[in-house]
Scaffold this motif. Structure first.
Motif, PDB file in Angstrom:
ATOM      1  N   ARG A 164     -18.134 -68.522 -64.317  1.00 46.71           N
ATOM      2  CA  ARG A 164     -18.740 -67.421 -63.566  1.00 46.71           C
ATOM      3  C   ARG A 164     -18.165 -66.102 -64.060  1.00 46.71           C
ATOM      4  O   ARG A 164     -16.952 -65.860 -63.923  1.00 46.71           O
ATOM      5  CB  ARG A 164     -18.465 -67.573 -62.062  1.00 46.71           C
ATOM      6  CG  ARG A 164     -19.010 -68.865 -61.448  1.00 46.71           C
ATOM      7  CD  ARG A 164     -20.527 -68.799 -61.314  1.00 46.71           C
ATOM      8  NE  ARG A 164     -21.073 -69.985 -60.692  1.00 46.71           N
ATOM      9  CZ  ARG A 164     -21.607 -71.005 -61.369  1.00 46.71           C
ATOM     10  NH1 ARG A 164     -21.629 -70.982 -62.698  1.00 46.71           N
ATOM     11  NH2 ARG A 164     -22.119 -72.045 -60.731  1.00 46.71           N
ATOM     12  N   THR A 218     -23.686 -56.756 -61.159  1.00 47.03           N
ATOM     13  CA  THR A 218     -23.877 -56.489 -59.735  1.00 47.03           C
ATOM     14  C   THR A 218     -23.151 -55.227 -59.307  1.00 47.03           C
ATOM     15  O   THR A 218     -22.108 -54.877 -59.860  1.00 47.03           O
ATOM     16  CB  THR A 218     -23.403 -57.685 -58.880  1.00 47.03           C
ATOM     17  OG1 THR A 218     -23.703 -57.434 -57.501  1.00 47.03           O
ATOM     18  CG2 THR A 218     -21.913 -57.944 -59.045  1.00 47.03           C
ATOM     19  N   ARG A 222     -28.924 -62.598 -49.158  1.00 51.59           N
ATOM     20  CA  ARG A 222     -27.794 -62.371 -50.064  1.00 51.59           C
ATOM     21  C   ARG A 222     -26.811 -63.532 -49.965  1.00 51.59           C
ATOM     22  O   ARG A 222     -26.297 -64.014 -50.974  1.00 51.59           O
ATOM     23  CB  ARG A 222     -27.119 -61.056 -49.701  1.00 51.59           C
ATOM     24  CG  ARG A 222     -25.808 -60.788 -50.432  1.00 51.59           C
ATOM     25  CD  ARG A 222     -25.118 -59.576 -49.808  1.00 51.59           C
ATOM     26  NE  ARG A 222     -23.767 -59.422 -50.285  1.00 51.59           N
ATOM     27  CZ  ARG A 222     -22.723 -60.083 -49.811  1.00 51.59           C
ATOM     28  NH1 ARG A 222     -22.879 -60.980 -48.858  1.00 51.59           N
ATOM     29  NH2 ARG A 222     -21.509 -59.867 -50.293  1.00 51.59           N
ATOM     30  N   GLU A 223     -26.537 -63.965 -48.736  1.00 56.29           N
ATOM     31  CA  GLU A 223     -25.621 -65.089 -48.553  1.00 56.29           C
ATOM     32  C   GLU A 223     -26.209 -66.382 -49.119  1.00 56.29           C
ATOM     33  O   GLU A 223     -25.489 -67.210 -49.678  1.00 56.29           O
ATOM     34  CB  GLU A 223     -25.291 -65.261 -47.069  1.00 56.29           C
ATOM     35  CG  GLU A 223     -24.357 -64.189 -46.532  1.00 56.29           C
ATOM     36  CD  GLU A 223     -23.047 -64.113 -47.317  1.00 56.29           C
ATOM     37  OE1 GLU A 223     -22.391 -65.156 -47.485  1.00 56.29           O
ATOM     38  OE2 GLU A 223     -22.704 -63.007 -47.791  1.00 56.29           O
ATOM     39  N   ARG A 230     -25.747 -66.193 -52.780  1.00 57.16           N
ATOM     40  CA  ARG A 230     -24.325 -66.400 -53.083  1.00 57.16           C
ATOM     41  C   ARG A 230     -23.981 -67.889 -53.100  1.00 57.16           C
ATOM     42  O   ARG A 230     -23.328 -68.386 -54.020  1.00 57.16           O
ATOM     43  CB  ARG A 230     -23.510 -65.657 -52.034  1.00 57.16           C
ATOM     44  CG  ARG A 230     -22.023 -65.596 -52.277  1.00 57.16           C
ATOM     45  CD  ARG A 230     -21.374 -64.762 -51.185  1.00 57.16           C
ATOM     46  NE  ARG A 230     -19.978 -64.503 -51.438  1.00 57.16           N
ATOM     47  CZ  ARG A 230     -19.221 -63.726 -50.665  1.00 57.16           C
ATOM     48  NH1 ARG A 230     -19.754 -63.140 -49.608  1.00 57.16           N
ATOM     49  NH2 ARG A 230     -17.945 -63.533 -50.945  1.00 57.16           N
ATOM     50  N   ARG A 231     -24.462 -68.612 -52.090  1.00 55.81           N
ATOM     51  CA  ARG A 231     -24.192 -70.051 -52.018  1.00 55.81           C
ATOM     52  C   ARG A 231     -24.918 -70.806 -53.138  1.00 55.81           C
ATOM     53  O   ARG A 231     -24.378 -71.779 -53.685  1.00 55.81           O
ATOM     54  CB  ARG A 231     -24.636 -70.587 -50.654  1.00 55.81           C
ATOM     55  CG  ARG A 231     -23.815 -70.049 -49.500  1.00 55.81           C
ATOM     56  CD  ARG A 231     -24.280 -70.645 -48.176  1.00 55.81           C
ATOM     57  NE  ARG A 231     -23.606 -70.008 -47.047  1.00 55.81           N
ATOM     58  CZ  ARG A 231     -23.749 -70.403 -45.784  1.00 55.81           C
ATOM     59  NH1 ARG A 231     -24.528 -71.434 -45.500  1.00 55.81           N
ATOM     60  NH2 ARG A 231     -23.111 -69.773 -44.824  1.00 55.81           N
ATOM     61  N   SER A 276     -28.949 -59.122 -56.203  1.00 58.53           N
ATOM     62  CA  SER A 276     -28.902 -58.937 -54.751  1.00 58.53           C
ATOM     63  C   SER A 276     -29.443 -57.584 -54.296  1.00 58.53           C
ATOM     64  O   SER A 276     -29.450 -57.285 -53.101  1.00 58.53           O
ATOM     65  CB  SER A 276     -27.462 -59.096 -54.242  1.00 58.53           C
ATOM     66  OG  SER A 276     -26.632 -58.076 -54.774  1.00 58.53           O
ATOM     67  N   ASP A 309     -22.640 -55.253 -56.012  1.00 58.56           N
ATOM     68  CA  ASP A 309     -22.072 -55.873 -54.819  1.00 58.56           C
ATOM     69  C   ASP A 309     -20.676 -56.398 -55.167  1.00 58.56           C
ATOM     70  O   ASP A 309     -20.533 -57.444 -55.803  1.00 58.56           O
ATOM     71  CB  ASP A 309     -22.992 -57.013 -54.360  1.00 58.56           C
ATOM     72  CG  ASP A 309     -22.568 -57.628 -53.038  1.00 58.56           C
ATOM     73  OD1 ASP A 309     -21.351 -57.638 -52.758  1.00 58.56           O
ATOM     74  OD2 ASP A 309     -23.440 -58.114 -52.304  1.00 58.56           O
ATOM     75  N   ASP A 343     -16.434 -63.250 -56.221  1.00 54.41           N
ATOM     76  CA  ASP A 343     -16.661 -64.695 -56.327  1.00 54.41           C
ATOM     77  C   ASP A 343     -16.546 -65.210 -57.760  1.00 54.41           C
ATOM     78  O   ASP A 343     -16.518 -66.418 -57.986  1.00 54.41           O
ATOM     79  CB  ASP A 343     -18.067 -65.056 -55.823  1.00 54.41           C
ATOM     80  CG  ASP A 343     -18.205 -64.922 -54.315  1.00 54.41           C
ATOM     81  OD1 ASP A 343     -17.159 -64.873 -53.632  1.00 54.41           O
ATOM     82  OD2 ASP A 343     -19.343 -64.868 -53.828  1.00 54.41           O
ATOM     83  N   ASP A 396     -18.399 -57.674 -53.348  1.00 58.61           N
ATOM     84  CA  ASP A 396     -18.053 -58.973 -52.751  1.00 58.61           C
ATOM     85  C   ASP A 396     -18.557 -60.108 -53.638  1.00 58.61           C
ATOM     86  O   ASP A 396     -17.865 -61.125 -53.817  1.00 58.61           O
ATOM     87  CB  ASP A 396     -18.659 -59.102 -51.352  1.00 58.61           C
ATOM     88  CG  ASP A 396     -17.938 -58.242 -50.322  1.00 58.61           C
ATOM     89  OD1 ASP A 396     -16.751 -57.925 -50.558  1.00 58.61           O
ATOM     90  OD2 ASP A 396     -18.556 -57.884 -49.314  1.00 58.61           O
ATOM     91  N   LEU A 397     -19.763 -59.972 -54.182  1.00 57.51           N
ATOM     92  CA  LEU A 397     -20.276 -60.969 -55.122  1.00 57.51           C
ATOM     93  C   LEU A 397     -19.394 -61.030 -56.368  1.00 57.51           C
ATOM     94  O   LEU A 397     -19.128 -62.102 -56.906  1.00 57.51           O
ATOM     95  CB  LEU A 397     -21.718 -60.655 -55.519  1.00 57.51           C
ATOM     96  CG  LEU A 397     -22.839 -61.096 -54.580  1.00 57.51           C
ATOM     97  CD1 LEU A 397     -24.190 -60.692 -55.164  1.00 57.51           C
ATOM     98  CD2 LEU A 397     -22.801 -62.591 -54.344  1.00 57.51           C
TER      99      LEU A 397
END
Length: 245
Positions: free
Chosen positions: A36, A194, A176-177, A180-181, A168, A196, A202, A198-199
């Motif tokens: 990732r 991104t 969005r969640e 993400r999952r 996103s 984002d 990850d 928070d993304l």
């Protein structure tokens, strides 16, 4: 896992009315082997250009890009078969009236039999929880539903690498969640730009792009911190044309 390699890559484009080309990326050398990888940076920094190099949508002006052993210029058809690309706006790639038809279109080259193709498409839509939306017009769907359909259509052909350009941007919190999952559960190597943060956290590795250069390459926490500091420094800099105090 095989890797993606950038070797001294620069990208320049001609500008109307100017004798000098504009440099979008400058002297990028990278080996990307993590599962990732996040790419962050301001608009116009070169993030999208970096991503579009991965499947030959953009060609290097100098240097080479090799994705899992294949050159993006010498073996572009094989690269595009192995690299799935999801754009920011899903309407730019959902070309059929419904999601079911779009997924079947993605499978047309790899699955010749129409009944088998329809069965495979249904399985893909069910996997992503989209079967109930499969026969609705894409124009009746929300931005998040369209984005997930675009993702399903790309993943239907089982690429080795998934590239996501600001996926996103059009999503509400719920979708969005869900995105993400979904990304977390994929087998593919993922490279994602991104805004984002928070993304970005990850990811296994984060690149920060600024003015066409990779200015940070490392852990997500350090990358996000670096980017925040970079943005703060830009805000604190004197405005163009403002006389220094």
């Amino acid at each position: 896992m095989s890797s993606i390699n950038f070797s001294s890559v620069s990208v320049r484009v001609a500008i109307d009315g100017s004798d000098a080309p504009k440099t979008l990326l400058r002297d990028v050398s990278l080996e990307l082997s993590e599962r990732r990888i996040g790419v962050i940076g301001a608009n116009g920094s070169g993030k999208s250009t970096l991503l579009r190099l991965l499947n030959g949508l953009v060609e290097p002006s100098e240097g080479t890009v090799v994705v899992h052993g294949d050159s993006t210029t010498a073996a572009v058809r094989r690269v595009r078969a192995n690299v799935g690309f999801v754009f920011t706006d899903p309407l730019s790639q959902l070309v059929m009236p419904t999601g079911r038809e779009d997924v079947e279109l993605s499978l047309r080259r790899s699955v010749r039999n129409s009944k088998e193709r329809a069965c495979r498409a249904e399985s893909v839509l069910e996997r992503f929880g989209l079967l109930r939306l499969a026969d609705q017009s894409i124009y009746e769907l929300s931005g998040g539903e369209r984005q997930l359909l675009a993702l399903a259509a790309v993943l239907a052909v089982d690429p080795k690498v998934l590239v996501l350009d600001e996926p996103s941007t059009l999503l509400d919190l719920r979708n969005r969640e869900l995105l993400r999952r979904t990304i977390a559960g994929l087998d593919q190597q993922v490279v994602m730009s991104t805004h984002d943060l928070d993304l970005a956290m990850d990811m296994d590795r984060v690149l920060v792009v600024e003015a066409g250069r990779i200015v940070f390459d490392g852990s997500p926490a350090e990358g996000v911190s670096f980017y925040r500091a970079l943005c703060a420094a830009t805000l604190d800099a004197p405005s163009l044309g403002q006389a220094p105090q």
